[in-house]
Design an enzyme around this catalytic site. Structure first.
Site, PDB file in Angstrom:
ATOM      1  N   GLY A  64       0.950  -1.137   0.049  1.00 52.99           N
ATOM      2  CA  GLY A  64       0.008  -0.068   0.132  1.00 52.99           C
ATOM      3  C   GLY A  64       0.778   1.146   0.024  1.00 52.99           C
ATOM      4  O   GLY A  64       1.986   1.233  -0.239  1.00 52.99           O
TER       5      GLY A  64
ATOM      6  N   THR B  43      -4.593  -2.822  -1.121  1.00 54.33           N
ATOM      7  CA  THR B  43      -5.009  -2.406   0.199  1.00 54.33           C
ATOM      8  C   THR B  43      -6.490  -2.442   0.152  1.00 54.33           C
ATOM      9  O   THR B  43      -7.030  -2.072  -1.101  1.00 54.33           O
ATOM     10  CB  THR B  43      -4.451  -0.986   0.484  1.00 54.33           C
ATOM     11  OG1 THR B  43      -5.309  -0.470   1.401  1.00 54.33           O
ATOM     12  CG2 THR B  43      -4.579  -0.028  -0.860  1.00 54.33           C
ATOM     13  N   ILE B  44      -6.966  -2.746   1.096  1.00 55.47           N
ATOM     14  CA  ILE B  44      -8.843  -2.734   1.045  1.00 55.47           C
ATOM     15  C   ILE B  44      -8.962  -1.317   1.217  1.00 55.47           C
ATOM     16  O   ILE B  44     -10.384  -1.066   0.962  1.00 55.47           O
ATOM     17  CB  ILE B  44      -9.104  -3.359   2.441  1.00 55.47           C
ATOM     18  CG1 ILE B  44      -8.462  -2.712   3.781  1.00 55.47           C
ATOM     19  CG2 ILE B  44      -8.857  -5.083   2.446  1.00 55.47           C
ATOM     20  CD1 ILE B  44      -9.519  -3.233   5.001  1.00 55.47           C
ATOM     21  N   ASP B  45      -8.243  -0.246   1.561  1.00 58.12           N
ATOM     22  CA  ASP B  45      -8.477   1.028   1.479  1.00 58.12           C
ATOM     23  C   ASP B  45      -8.766   1.799   0.125  1.00 58.12           C
ATOM     24  O   ASP B  45      -9.422   2.710   0.164  1.00 58.12           O
ATOM     25  CB  ASP B  45      -7.417   1.893   2.293  1.00 58.12           C
ATOM     26  CG  ASP B  45      -7.619   1.479   3.863  1.00 58.12           C
ATOM     27  OD1 ASP B  45      -8.725   0.976   4.427  1.00 58.12           O
ATOM     28  OD2 ASP B  45      -6.666   1.508   4.523  1.00 58.12           O
TER      29      ASP B  45
ATOM     30  N   MET C 174     -13.374  -0.086   8.333  1.00 58.96           N
ATOM     31  CA  MET C 174     -12.015   0.138   8.130  1.00 58.96           C
ATOM     32  C   MET C 174     -11.576   1.592   7.092  1.00 58.96           C
ATOM     33  O   MET C 174     -12.349   1.576   6.072  1.00 58.96           O
ATOM     34  CB  MET C 174     -10.904  -0.844   7.791  1.00 58.96           C
ATOM     35  CG  MET C 174     -10.739  -1.678   8.909  1.00 58.96           C
ATOM     36  SD  MET C 174      -9.487  -2.814   8.754  1.00 58.96           S
ATOM     37  CE  MET C 174      -8.790  -3.160  10.257  1.00 58.96           C
ATOM     38  N   GLY C 175     -10.388   2.160   7.364  1.00 55.51           N
ATOM     39  CA  GLY C 175     -10.174   3.387   6.587  1.00 55.51           C
ATOM     40  C   GLY C 175     -10.203   4.620   7.383  1.00 55.51           C
ATOM     41  O   GLY C 175     -10.953   5.277   7.755  1.00 55.51           O
TER      42      GLY C 175
END
Ligand code: F6P
Length: 357
Positions: A111, A134-136, A178-179
């Site tokens: 990320g 990244t999950i973001d 999340m974030g």
């Protein structure tokens, strides 16, 4: 024989294995000879020279496997120039490992912070190809990162589950998603789960507007309200504060994130029962969804092509439905947050979603 190193760095996510598999399959199918080195636990493995030589077949059967077969760790960029616990210069150690093993290239799956370190290593003369994980979904230069869609699915599923119990009990439910710096996940899962209110780091909220929306729903006969709150959501007052003052405020009030503060305010102001659900790291766990399997495989294949052509210093990225290559120097260290005028925000508002602004 060319030697290619791999490392997965930072918070893990779904499809890290699928992406590495993609790179290796592409290289193995080229007819050229390769040797693969997997550094364990992110940059730490490169610093300490902790690696495994992996046969191409060890990257088979991992398309659907979550996590990372190499392990990961966080290595904050601001600490990269500080000596490690054993007094080693981290950057020099990484270069030494790379040269000692006579690597032709290092593949970094990471990320924001990890891309910055990758770019630093590029400037130090290493051949780097990187992939956006990244999950973001907050990496600059790519419209999509792998892991994001799988996390959206999980967070959406949580909201779906909460919906039924919120309805039964006539409660206000906050789902913390999340974030910290970017609200892409909360925005997309919130919309997919039909949240009534979505609070994002990019749009500071006014608690009065949040309460007004809940009361408006109650007046219209809705027994419950669903609020998707990004970890990094901020009130208008908090958005004007310095980071350390905000941390001190939250500590004093005993809140770990905006969710609990919002919950208490709503209870106080409406008298309704409020519950907070935090799916946390579940959002990064489990198998990648179909989208991420395909997407990470495509990125892997294109990263493999860059290695075959010896085109180094790039991150493979997604733009206008194509996989492209972005110079690391152009993307490293830049955050992709939700633009104020993003059409998705306007469309959500047209659907009646409140952002508390
Ligand atoms: O990797 C991104 C992320 O999952 C963020 O969404 C979240 O804020 C953070 O990592 C959590 O970090 P950690 O796994 O170190 O607790």
């Amino acid at each position: 024989m060319r030697r290619v190193g791999f490392l997965t760095s930072g918070g893990d996510c779904q499809a890290l294995n699928a992406a590495m598999r993609g790179v290796v399959k592409c290289l193995a199918n080229s007819g050229e000879e390769f040797e693969f080195y997997g550094f364990l636990n992110g940059y730490m493995g490169l610093i300490a020279g902790n690696f495994r030589i992996l046969a191409a077949k060890e990257f088979s059967g991992i398309l659907t496997r979550g996590g990372t077969i190499l392990g990961s760790s966080r290595m904050p960029f601001k600490q990269i120039r500080e000596p490690d616990e054993e007094g080693r210069d981290k950057v020099e150690s990484m270069k030494q490992t790379y040269h000692k093993l006579q690597l032709d290239c290092l593949v970094v799956l990471g990320g924001n912070g990890s891309q910055k370190t990758a770019n630093l290593l590029r400037k130090e003369g290493l051949n780097i190809v990187s992939l956006p994980k990244t999950i973001d979904n907050d990496l600059w230069g790519t419209e999509m990162t792998f892991g994001f869609q799988s996390a959206v699915d999980i967070a959406t599923n949580v909201i779906d589950c909460i919906h039924t119990t919120a309805d039964s009990h006539g409660r206000v439910f906050i789902i913390e998603i999340m974030g910290h710096k970017a609200g892409w996940l909360a925005l997309n899962a919130g919309m997919a789960g039909g949240a009534d209110i979505i609070l994002l780091p990019e749009i500071p909220y006014d608690i009065k507007k949040v309460v007004a929306k809940i009361e408006e729903r109650a007046k219209k006969g809705s027994r419950f309200t669903i609020i998707a709150v990004a970890e990094g959501a901020l009130s208008k007052e908090e958005a004007d504060m310095k980071k350390k003052d905000l941390e001190a405020k939250r500590k004093k009030e005993g809140y770990t994130s905006a969710s609990y503060e919002v919950a208490q305010e709503i209870e106080k102001k409406t008298g309704m029962e409020v519950r907070v659900t935090v799916p946390g790291h579940m959002q990064r766990g489990g198998a990648p969804d179909a989208y991420d399997r395909v997407f990470a495989s495509r990125l892997g294949a294109e990263a493999g092509q860059l290695i075959l052509k010896e085109k180094y210093g790039y991150m493979v990225a997604y733009q206008n439905r194509e996989i492209v290559k972005m110079p690391l120097d152009e993307i490293a260290g830049k955050l992709k947050t939700i633009p104020k005028d993003a059409s998705i925000i306007k469309e959500a508002k047209m659907l009646g979603v409140s952002f508390g602004d």
